[in-house]
Design a protein around this motif. Structure first.
Motif, PDB file in Angstrom:
ATOM      1  N   ILE A  89      -3.898  -0.318  -5.763  1.00 32.31           N
ATOM      2  CA  ILE A  89      -4.538  -0.793  -4.533  1.00 32.31           C
ATOM      3  C   ILE A  89      -4.264  -2.283  -4.340  1.00 32.31           C
ATOM      4  N   LEU A  90      -4.500  -3.068  -5.398  1.00 29.11           N
ATOM      5  CA  LEU A  90      -4.270  -4.513  -5.323  1.00 29.11           C
ATOM      6  C   LEU A  90      -2.788  -4.829  -5.140  1.00 29.11           C
ATOM      7  N   HIS A  91      -1.946  -4.091  -5.841  1.00 37.49           N
ATOM      8  CA  HIS A  91      -0.501  -4.329  -5.762  1.00 37.49           C
ATOM      9  C   HIS A  91       0.034  -4.018  -4.364  1.00 37.49           C
ATOM     10  N   SER A  92      -0.465  -2.942  -3.765  1.00 34.47           N
ATOM     11  CA  SER A  92      -0.005  -2.577  -2.422  1.00 34.47           C
ATOM     12  C   SER A  92      -0.422  -3.628  -1.395  1.00 34.47           C
ATOM     13  N   LEU A  93      -1.621  -4.177  -1.554  1.00 27.93           N
ATOM     14  CA  LEU A  93      -2.077  -5.222  -0.631  1.00 27.93           C
ATOM     15  C   LEU A  93      -1.217  -6.480  -0.775  1.00 27.93           C
ATOM     16  N   GLY A  94      -0.857  -6.793  -2.023  1.00 28.71           N
ATOM     17  CA  GLY A  94       0.017  -7.942  -2.244  1.00 28.71           C
ATOM     18  C   GLY A  94       1.388  -7.735  -1.631  1.00 28.71           C
ATOM     19  N   ASN A  95       1.916  -6.525  -1.766  1.00 27.45           N
ATOM     20  CA  ASN A  95       3.238  -6.225  -1.210  1.00 27.45           C
ATOM     21  C   ASN A  95       3.280  -6.376   0.307  1.00 27.45           C
ATOM     22  N   LEU A  96       2.173  -6.051   0.957  1.00 27.19           N
ATOM     23  CA  LEU A  96       2.137  -6.107   2.420  1.00 27.19           C
ATOM     24  C   LEU A  96       2.252  -7.531   2.955  1.00 27.19           C
ATOM     25  N   LEU A  97       2.076  -8.517   2.082  1.00 24.84           N
ATOM     26  CA  LEU A  97       2.225  -9.913   2.501  1.00 24.84           C
ATOM     27  C   LEU A  97       3.643 -10.225   2.955  1.00 24.84           C
ATOM     28  N   LEU A 106      -7.462  12.153  -0.304  1.00 24.28           N
ATOM     29  CA  LEU A 106      -6.305  12.292   0.580  1.00 24.28           C
ATOM     30  C   LEU A 106      -6.081  11.004   1.373  1.00 24.28           C
ATOM     31  N   ALA A 107      -7.169  10.437   1.898  1.00 18.85           N
ATOM     32  CA  ALA A 107      -7.053   9.205   2.684  1.00 18.85           C
ATOM     33  C   ALA A 107      -6.539   8.063   1.814  1.00 18.85           C
ATOM     34  N   LEU A 108      -7.066   7.950   0.591  1.00 20.50           N
ATOM     35  CA  LEU A 108      -6.628   6.903  -0.326  1.00 20.50           C
ATOM     36  C   LEU A 108      -5.153   7.055  -0.655  1.00 20.50           C
ATOM     37  N   ALA A 109      -4.735   8.285  -0.939  1.00 18.53           N
ATOM     38  CA  ALA A 109      -3.340   8.547  -1.290  1.00 18.53           C
ATOM     39  C   ALA A 109      -2.408   8.198  -0.137  1.00 18.53           C
ATOM     40  N   ILE A 110      -2.792   8.567   1.082  1.00 14.14           N
ATOM     41  CA  ILE A 110      -1.959   8.299   2.256  1.00 14.14           C
ATOM     42  C   ILE A 110      -1.848   6.798   2.514  1.00 14.14           C
ATOM     43  N   LEU A 111      -2.969   6.081   2.398  1.00 13.70           N
ATOM     44  CA  LEU A 111      -2.966   4.639   2.660  1.00 13.70           C
ATOM     45  C   LEU A 111      -2.102   3.890   1.647  1.00 13.70           C
ATOM     46  N   ILE A 112      -2.253   4.228   0.362  1.00 15.92           N
ATOM     47  CA  ILE A 112      -1.468   3.544  -0.667  1.00 15.92           C
ATOM     48  C   ILE A 112       0.004   3.918  -0.554  1.00 15.92           C
ATOM     49  N   GLY A 116       1.544   4.840   2.144  1.00 15.06           N
ATOM     50  CA  GLY A 116       2.071   4.184   3.334  1.00 15.06           C
ATOM     51  C   GLY A 116       2.324   2.701   3.116  1.00 15.06           C
ATOM     52  N   ALA A 117       1.418   2.031   2.408  1.00 18.06           N
ATOM     53  CA  ALA A 117       1.568   0.594   2.166  1.00 18.06           C
ATOM     54  C   ALA A 117       2.804   0.307   1.319  1.00 18.06           C
ATOM     55  N   PHE A 118       3.018   1.102   0.273  1.00 17.94           N
ATOM     56  CA  PHE A 118       4.175   0.884  -0.593  1.00 17.94           C
ATOM     57  C   PHE A 118       5.475   1.279   0.098  1.00 17.94           C
ATOM     58  N   THR A 119       5.456   2.387   0.813  1.00 20.65           N
ATOM     59  CA  THR A 119       6.670   2.894   1.441  1.00 20.65           C
ATOM     60  C   THR A 119       7.115   2.022   2.609  1.00 20.65           C
ATOM     61  N   ALA A 120       6.168   1.390   3.263  1.00 19.97           N
ATOM     62  CA  ALA A 120       6.491   0.578   4.438  1.00 19.97           C
ATOM     63  C   ALA A 120       7.467  -0.547   4.115  1.00 19.97           C
ATOM     64  N   VAL A 121       7.391  -1.102   2.908  1.00 21.54           N
ATOM     65  CA  VAL A 121       8.230  -2.259   2.571  1.00 21.54           C
ATOM     66  C   VAL A 121       9.711  -1.886   2.484  1.00 21.54           C
ATOM     67  N   PRO A 122      10.120  -0.919   1.630  1.00 17.77           N
ATOM     68  CA  PRO A 122      11.550  -0.595   1.585  1.00 17.77           C
ATOM     69  C   PRO A 122      12.076  -0.037   2.901  1.00 17.77           C
ATOM     70  N   VAL A 123      11.255   0.724   3.599  1.00 20.25           N
ATOM     71  CA  VAL A 123      11.687   1.285   4.885  1.00 20.25           C
ATOM     72  C   VAL A 123      11.903   0.177   5.907  1.00 20.25           C
ATOM     73  N   ALA A 124      10.973  -0.773   5.981  1.00 21.69           N
ATOM     74  CA  ALA A 124      11.079  -1.864   6.949  1.00 21.69           C
ATOM     75  C   ALA A 124      12.282  -2.754   6.664  1.00 21.69           C
ATOM     76  N   VAL A 125      12.532  -3.014   5.379  1.00 24.62           N
ATOM     77  CA  VAL A 125      13.679  -3.853   5.023  1.00 24.62           C
ATOM     78  C   VAL A 125      14.981  -3.141   5.345  1.00 24.62           C
ATOM     79  N   PHE A 126      15.095  -1.885   4.929  1.00 20.07           N
ATOM     80  CA  PHE A 126      16.332  -1.139   5.153  1.00 20.07           C
ATOM     81  C   PHE A 126      16.604  -0.939   6.644  1.00 20.07           C
ATOM     82  N   ALA A 127      15.528  -0.770   7.424  1.00 25.15           N
ATOM     83  CA  ALA A 127      15.690  -0.586   8.870  1.00 25.15           C
ATOM     84  C   ALA A 127      15.990  -1.888   9.604  1.00 25.15           C
ATOM     85  N   GLY A 128      15.869  -3.003   8.887  1.00 28.27           N
ATOM     86  CA  GLY A 128      16.142  -4.285   9.508  1.00 28.27           C
ATOM     87  C   GLY A 128      14.962  -4.934  10.189  1.00 28.27           C
TER      88      GLY A 128
END
Length: 210
Positions: A20-28, A187-193, A195-207
């Protein structure tokens, strides 16, 4: 067996708190280089506290894996003859994927540490010791690096879906539910975490993050 399940539960909750803490840090990273680099600098400056947390996490992972292997062996020993026809019934995809998902996550943890922490693995070349933003962006521009992280985060999401509610049940906080499919908080916790982790590589790769 009860003791091993308690260890699984406690170490699982430690892991959940960490991700949880790591995902919040990554979103920075979405706030730009200064935000995530400052966060990284802050963590490194905590000194001994950071190493204490790392040791706690390493011990938790080791105990979690050992308990999981031992419980699996005990379960197989108690049922030496497999079912002729196995029907999952109330079992979820998360519970059925715990073993292979756990193995993938263990591999991911090792690769992730060697990649971003020690810099031993360098798919994008030399990593900067200070510029975390640049390290993340140059790494996730490589398609197979981004894909590996996305697949690992899918395994994490499934692992969390089952593990979040089974952890509190294992330590006796929550009674066993007659409707294991209806754990909406897990389920909500799993989806949020996820999503937070997956958003970073997807956003970078997509430009979207450059």
């Amino acid at each position: 067996m009860i003791g091993k399940k308690a260890i699984m539960g406690i170490t699982g909750l430690i892991g959940i708190g960490f991700v949880i803490l790591h995902s919040l840090g990554n979103l920075l990273i979405f706030r730009g280089p200064d935000a995530i680099n400052s966060y990284s600098h802050f963590l490194k400056n905590t000194g001994e506290l950071l190493w204490v947390l790392r040791i706690v996490l390493i011990v938790a992972v080791i105990l979690h894996v050992i308990a999981a292997v031992q419980l699996t062996r005990q379960s197989r020993a108690a049922r030496p003859v497999a079912y002729v026809k196995r029907e999952p019934q109330a079992a979820t995809l998360g519970s059925r994927s715990m073993r292979w998902g756990g193995a993938l996550l263990l591999l991911f943890i090792v690769v992730h540490i060697l990649h971003f922490t020690t810099g031993t693995i360098r798919p994008a070349g030399v990593l900067s010791g200070q510029d975390v933003y640049a390290n993340v962006v140059t790494s996730f521009r490589i398609w197979w690096v981004a894909l590996f992280y996305v697949l690992a985060m899918l395994a994490l999401g499934l692992h969390l879906f089952h593990g979040a509610w089974s952890s509190v049940r294992s330590i006796g906080v929550s009674p066993e539910s007659p409707e294991p499919l209806h754990h909406r908080l897990s389920l909500a916790l799993a989806i949020l975490i996820w999503g937070a982790f997956t958003a970073v590589p997807v956003a970078v790769f997509a430009g979207w993050v450059r």
